[in-house]
Write a protein that holds these residues in place. Structure first.
Motif, PDB file in Angstrom:
ATOM      1  N   ALA A 108      35.509  20.829  38.062  1.00 27.16           N
ATOM      2  CA  ALA A 108      36.020  21.691  37.012  1.00 27.16           C
ATOM      3  C   ALA A 108      37.544  21.701  37.065  1.00 27.16           C
ATOM      4  CB  ALA A 108      35.473  23.108  37.194  1.00 27.16           C
ATOM      5  N   ARG A 136      35.159  24.200  41.785  1.00 30.06           N
ATOM      6  CA  ARG A 136      33.770  23.789  41.696  1.00 30.06           C
ATOM      7  C   ARG A 136      33.660  22.279  41.571  1.00 30.06           C
ATOM      8  NH1 ARG A 136      31.495  28.436  37.521  1.00 30.06           N
ATOM      9  NH2 ARG A 136      31.188  30.058  39.101  1.00 30.06           N
ATOM     10  N   PHE A 144      30.821  19.032  41.014  1.00 29.39           N
ATOM     11  CA  PHE A 144      29.503  18.698  40.481  1.00 29.39           C
ATOM     12  C   PHE A 144      29.110  17.306  40.967  1.00 29.39           C
ATOM     13  CE2 PHE A 144      31.473  21.714  37.701  1.00 29.39           C
ATOM     14  CZ  PHE A 144      30.462  22.555  37.288  1.00 29.39           C
ATOM     15  N   MET A 189      25.895  21.927  41.560  1.00 28.56           N
ATOM     16  CA  MET A 189      27.266  22.451  41.537  1.00 28.56           C
ATOM     17  C   MET A 189      27.561  23.088  42.889  1.00 28.56           C
ATOM     18  SD  MET A 189      29.040  25.231  38.972  1.00 28.56           S
ATOM     19  CE  MET A 189      28.162  26.675  39.602  1.00 28.56           C
ATOM     20  N   VAL A 223      32.354  17.888  32.625  1.00 29.80           N
ATOM     21  CA  VAL A 223      32.537  19.334  32.534  1.00 29.80           C
ATOM     22  C   VAL A 223      33.514  19.638  31.409  1.00 29.80           C
ATOM     23  CG1 VAL A 223      33.097  21.425  33.815  1.00 29.80           C
ATOM     24  CG2 VAL A 223      32.234  19.429  35.027  1.00 29.80           C
ATOM     25  N   ARG A 263      30.705  24.701  30.283  1.00 31.62           N
ATOM     26  CA  ARG A 263      29.587  23.853  29.884  1.00 31.62           C
ATOM     27  C   ARG A 263      29.615  22.548  30.673  1.00 31.62           C
ATOM     28  NH1 ARG A 263      28.346  28.025  28.288  1.00 31.62           N
ATOM     29  NH2 ARG A 263      27.965  28.743  26.140  1.00 31.62           N
ATOM     30  N   LEU A 264      28.425  22.014  30.875  1.00 26.90           N
ATOM     31  CA  LEU A 264      28.263  20.752  31.582  1.00 26.90           C
ATOM     32  C   LEU A 264      27.398  19.836  30.731  1.00 26.90           C
ATOM     33  CD1 LEU A 264      28.508  19.169  34.368  1.00 26.90           C
ATOM     34  CD2 LEU A 264      26.259  20.159  34.897  1.00 26.90           C
ATOM     35  N   VAL A 294      27.011  26.445  32.736  1.00 24.24           N
ATOM     36  CA  VAL A 294      27.402  26.277  34.135  1.00 24.24           C
ATOM     37  C   VAL A 294      27.032  27.498  34.976  1.00 24.24           C
ATOM     38  CG1 VAL A 294      29.417  26.118  35.661  1.00 24.24           C
ATOM     39  CG2 VAL A 294      29.214  24.591  33.694  1.00 24.24           C
TER      40      VAL A 294
END
Length: 328
Positions: free
Chosen positions: A73, A78, A80, A90, A115, A121-122, A136
């Motif tokens: 992010a 964060r 992912f 995550m 991201v 949102r992912l 997320v």
């Protein structure tokens, strides 16, 4: 060289070798500001390192199969990871007791991960021909879209926009509107699988990389994301599949530049506007090069099958030189 660049094969001098971040091939690497990076590998682990020192700061374990993609992010807190175990996880940098969130829902290996700029949102893509959108915070799947033969290879979010660019094994580059999860545009198909894509920080251009062999295919392609939405340049010179491509932040070179990494064990730097190859570095012993990440205007990270993560430094202005600075 036929592409006009002088090749530098490394290491030609003693390069610091830090403890390896992974016990096997490094499949994906991404930069965390200001001096950290995250990587994933065949050893199923997700690792956060200080790329200046090679020190491992966090190692996240939870996936059942190898990691295919990592991203982070914008706030860098964060991380992912996507895996062959069909899930995305995550991780929070200061949390060590497992993943903060899980995103199950694909039927096959997850190969795309992006991201949104606001980190809310992912988007994920898979070899199951689908793109999914997720919340997320809650882990809820907000949408799912399927296109026949759309085996996703890579996803990237357009900075400041609701659009996601996607590369595919069906040789297409698609632009998705993430709001309705619908295809907004499809560029003309290439002759080979599109392996990776990246978007410039100003959101004006996309670059994609191509599969191939013995110089057939093996190119990167610059696309205009604005109204014309046309092919601008092809960057040719690699001899095998180009697995990764990234825009470098401006600051060092006089013109905008793009970096590519290939299974031919070479990293190349290209003049974005003219298409000229400005520098080539061969990483002997690293095996196929799988992933690139830009840390700043002069620093690149390269994930490899046999040589771990290589730290590369770009120097010069008129005549660029690319050298290996460390390995970990």
């Amino acid at each position: 060289r036929t592409d006009g660049s002088a090749e530098k094969t490394g290491p030609v001098r003693a390069v610091p070798q830090y403890s390896p971040a992974h016990a096997d091939a490094v499949t994906s690497v991404a930069a965390l500001k200001p001096d950290l990076c995250v990587s994933g590998g065949k050893d199923k682990s997700v690792v956060v390192c200080n790329w200046r020192s090679g020190a491992v700061l966090r190692r996240f374990i939870g996936h059942e199969r190898e990691i295919t993609k990592v991203t982070c992010a914008s706030d860098s807190k964060r991380v992912f990871s996507a895996s062959r175990d069909k899930t995305v996880m995550m991780w929070e940098f200061h949390r060590t007791s497992g993943p903060r969130q899980r995103f199950p829902g694909h039927d096959l290996v997850v190969t795309g991960l992006a991201v949104s700029p606001d980190a809310l949102r992912l988007c994920t893509g898979s070899r199951d021909n689908t793109i999914c959108k997720w919340d997320v915070e809650t882990g809820e799947r907000l949408g799912r879209a399927a296109i026949s033969r759309n085996l996703v290879t890579h996803l990237c979010w357009v900075p400041g926009e609701p659009y996601v660019v996607q590369a595919s094994e069906d040789k297409m580059i698609r632009i998705w509107d993430s709001r309705e999860l619908q295809v907004a545009h499809t560029f003309p198909g290439k002759r080979h699988i599109q392996t990776c894509c990246d978007v410039s920080q100003d959101g004006r251009y996309c670059v994609s990389s191509s599969g191939g062999f013995t110089g057939e295919g093996c190119e990167a392609t610059l696309w205009d994301l604005r109204q014309t939405r046309s092919q601008v340049h092809e960057y040719r010179g690699h001899l095998q599949t180009v697995a990764s491509c990234v825009f470098l932040p401006q600051g060092l070179a006089a013109a905008p530049v793009i970096a590519t990494a290939s299974y031919d064990c070479k990293v190349k730097i290209w003049d974005q506007d003219s298409g000229a190859c400005l520098a080539t570095l061969g990483l002997d012993g690293a095996g196929p090069l799988a992933s690139l990440a830009s840390c700043d205007a002069a620093t690149l990270l390269c994930g490899s099958f046999h040589g771990g993560i290589r730290l590369l430094q770009l120097s010069g202005r008129a005549d660029l030189e690319l050298e290996e600075a460390a390995a970990f």
